[in-house]
Write an enzyme that holds these catalytic residues in place. Structure first.
Site, mmCIF file in Angstrom:
data_model
loop_
_atom_site.group_PDB
_atom_site.id
_atom_site.type_symbol
_atom_site.label_atom_id
_atom_site.label_comp_id
_atom_site.label_asym_id
_atom_site.label_seq_id
_atom_site.Cartn_x
_atom_site.Cartn_y
_atom_site.Cartn_z
ATOM 1 N N SER A 24 -4.536 8.329 -16.074
ATOM 2 C CA SER A 24 -3.446 7.701 -15.345
ATOM 3 C C SER A 24 -2.142 7.857 -16.118
ATOM 4 O O SER A 24 -2.093 7.594 -17.334
ATOM 5 C CB SER A 24 -3.757 6.217 -15.132
ATOM 6 O OG SER A 24 -2.733 5.558 -14.424
ATOM 7 N N SER A 81 9.294 5.115 -9.376
ATOM 8 C CA SER A 81 10.118 4.147 -8.662
ATOM 9 C C SER A 81 11.311 3.642 -9.443
ATOM 10 O O SER A 81 12.315 3.263 -8.848
ATOM 11 C CB SER A 81 9.258 2.955 -8.228
ATOM 12 O OG SER A 81 8.692 2.305 -9.357
ATOM 13 N N HIS A 98 7.432 6.841 -2.739
ATOM 14 C CA HIS A 98 8.883 7.045 -2.752
ATOM 15 C C HIS A 98 9.265 8.451 -2.308
ATOM 16 O O HIS A 98 10.393 8.896 -2.543
ATOM 17 C CB HIS A 98 9.450 6.742 -4.140
ATOM 18 C CG HIS A 98 9.375 5.295 -4.505
ATOM 19 N ND1 HIS A 98 10.295 4.372 -4.076
ATOM 20 C CD2 HIS A 98 8.452 4.608 -5.222
ATOM 21 C CE1 HIS A 98 9.961 3.171 -4.531
ATOM 22 N NE2 HIS A 98 8.857 3.293 -5.223
ATOM 23 N N THR A 113 3.266 4.761 1.761
ATOM 24 C CA THR A 113 3.663 3.461 2.294
ATOM 25 C C THR A 113 4.410 3.644 3.602
ATOM 26 O O THR A 113 4.999 4.692 3.859
ATOM 27 C CB THR A 113 4.551 2.696 1.299
ATOM 28 O OG1 THR A 113 4.837 1.394 1.810
ATOM 29 C CG2 THR A 113 5.872 3.421 1.057
ATOM 30 N N LYS A 172 8.972 2.065 3.140
ATOM 31 C CA LYS A 172 10.151 2.666 2.529
ATOM 32 C C LYS A 172 10.750 3.693 3.488
ATOM 33 O O LYS A 172 11.552 3.347 4.343
ATOM 34 C CB LYS A 172 9.781 3.232 1.159
ATOM 35 C CG LYS A 172 9.352 2.123 0.193
ATOM 36 C CD LYS A 172 8.976 2.635 -1.173
ATOM 37 C CE LYS A 172 8.720 1.484 -2.152
ATOM 38 N NZ LYS A 172 7.613 0.593 -1.760
ATOM 39 N N THR A 181 -9.383 -8.908 5.031
ATOM 40 C CA THR A 181 -8.013 -9.339 5.299
ATOM 41 C C THR A 181 -7.648 -9.001 6.737
ATOM 42 O O THR A 181 -8.203 -8.070 7.335
ATOM 43 C CB THR A 181 -7.019 -8.652 4.328
ATOM 44 O OG1 THR A 181 -5.741 -9.266 4.446
ATOM 45 C CG2 THR A 181 -6.881 -7.164 4.621
ATOM 46 N N THR A 182 -6.730 -9.764 7.287
ATOM 47 C CA THR A 182 -6.255 -9.514 8.641
ATOM 48 C C THR A 182 -5.463 -8.211 8.686
ATOM 49 O O THR A 182 -4.680 -7.915 7.781
ATOM 50 C CB THR A 182 -5.362 -10.684 9.104
ATOM 51 O OG1 THR A 182 -6.119 -11.887 9.058
ATOM 52 C CG2 THR A 182 -4.844 -10.463 10.510
#
Length: 404
Positions: free
Chosen positions: A137, A188, A216, A244, A247, A276-277
């Site tokens: 990483s 970022s 990004h 995402t 953005k 999760t919803t």
């Protein structure tokens, strides 16, 4: 008073002025980057120009996006009504996943409620499920990647930022173990771009899976907004792409795209997906409209690139230091916390310009920045006025400049 309440009361009192400040703003639909701010004005409104938004292309204000969201609310209501497994999978979720898979040329895609959740949940499965896996990483990878790897329990190696030689050195020492290499395309805070071709070559040599975070970059770079790897013509060399919707696509949520077997594994085992919803249908509909618009139109990408290049040039002429000229993220380097906060406050109070001061832990102490994000919605005159305001503050506060 409980012991915990006493502890946190004391701790935050000691934290004092270093506590994070949140400016209450209201972005004006159809007028962005114009917004109104309330903080420090006794509840009154001050019109400001936003220079630190992640809505880089203004898609959060795009008429096609707003129309799609309104129509979806009229058709399906506000919420999804459940998790994806239990009553919460809407037609728009399925369409959006298909669109995202097509955008990246992958077999399948999977939606999450945020980009943070996407990295955390996906990496917990992809890194943690196969025995013996070791992960490599980048040193500056996002907190969501760090948390996903922590939750996976995988053995990991941290390679120096964008240092391909160090990456290969670490990989060579681990023999034939299953390997995953994880990096961002555009970072970022610094705004620099990873050496993707070199990383992909090393990963191929060691038969490693590659996981690229393009949050990004999606929408802003590459053919149809598919990201930096696509811009460089090497998207097929990355096994899984993470992106995402919050953005470049102007809405909310995150996703991964990749081989169907790996996407199915995340769908079946990732707690952050299962328990999760799901995203409201209107959000998925708006994101779908944004992705389709940006796949068909280069106008917003072109304006963003021109504004970023203009700002790079104006700051260079004024010897105002910024971290990287490689992307639309123009992080102006200050290097001292209180000065950085003061510069941010002066921009807001004197010029109506909102740029957030970034301090630890988002950046290391002594590396504080004003994280500037010119958008596709700024005009050329806006960019010029911003550079002039920054020049005046640099003079008044005596902030260090680059060597001329």
């Amino acid at each position: 008073m409980t012991q915990h309440l006493e502890f946190f009361t004391r701790e935050m009192r000691e934290f004092g002025d270093q506590a994070r400040q949140f400016l209450e703003i209201g972005r004006r639909a159809g007028r962005f980057p114009t917004a109104t701010a309330r903080e420090g004005h006794q509840g009154g409104e001050l019109e400001i120009s936003v220079w630190c938004s992640n809505d880089y292309l203004g898609m959060g204000q795009n008429p096609s996006v707003l129309t799609a969201m309104k129509e979806a609310i009229d058709s399906f209501g506000a919420g999804s009504g459940g998790s994806r497994n239990i009553g919460g999978t809407n037609y728009y979720h399925v369409l959006l996943e298909q669109e995202l898979a097509a955008l990246h040329g992958k077999e399948a895609a999977l939606l999450f409620t945020s980009g943070y959740t996407a990295n955390d949940a996906a990496l917990t499965v992809l890194a943690g499920r196969m025995p013996g896996t070791v992960v490599y990483s980048d040193q500056l990878n996002h907190a969501s990647i760090i948390d996903g790897l922590r939750h996976s329990g995988v053995e990991k190696r941290i390679f120096r930022h964008n240092d391909v030689a160090h990456l290969e050195e670490l990989m060579a020492a681990d023999g034939d173990r299953p390997k995953i290499v994880i990096m961002e395309s555009v970072y970022s805070m610094s705004g620099d771009i990873a050496p993707l071709a070199e990383i992909a070559e090393v990963a191929k040599r060691y038969r490693a899976t590659t996981y690229i975070d393009e949050v990004h970059a999606v929408g802003m770079y590459g053919p149809e907004g598919a990201g930096i790897a696509a811009q460089q013509g090497i998207a097929d060399r990355f096994t899984v792409v993470m992106g995402t919707l919050a953005k470049g696509f102007g809405t909310c949520g995150g996703y991964i795209a990749g081989p169907a077997a790996m996407i199915d594994a995340v769908r079946g085992f990732a707690r952050g997906f299962i328990f999760t919803t799901s995203l409201p249908p209107a959000i998925a509909a708006g994101a779908l409209a944004a992705v389709r618009h940006l796949r068909a139109c280069d106008e917003e990408r072109t304006r963003l690139r021109e504004n970023a290049q203009l700002l790079h040039r104006l700051l260079t002429e004024r010897r105002i230091p910024f971290v990287s000229p490689m992307s639309h993220i123009v992080s102006v380097f200050v290097g001292e916390d209180s000065t950085c906060r003061q510069a941010s406050a002066m921009l807001l109070e004197r010029y109506g310009i909102y740029v957030q001061a970034i301090n630890a832990p988002s950046v290391r102490e002594g590396e504080e920045i004003l994280r500037v994000a010119p958008s596709a919605t700024h005009t050329t005159a806006d960019v010029e006025k911003f550079a002039e305001a920054l020049e005046a503050i640099w003079q008044e506060l005596g902030i260090a400049r680059t060597e001329g």
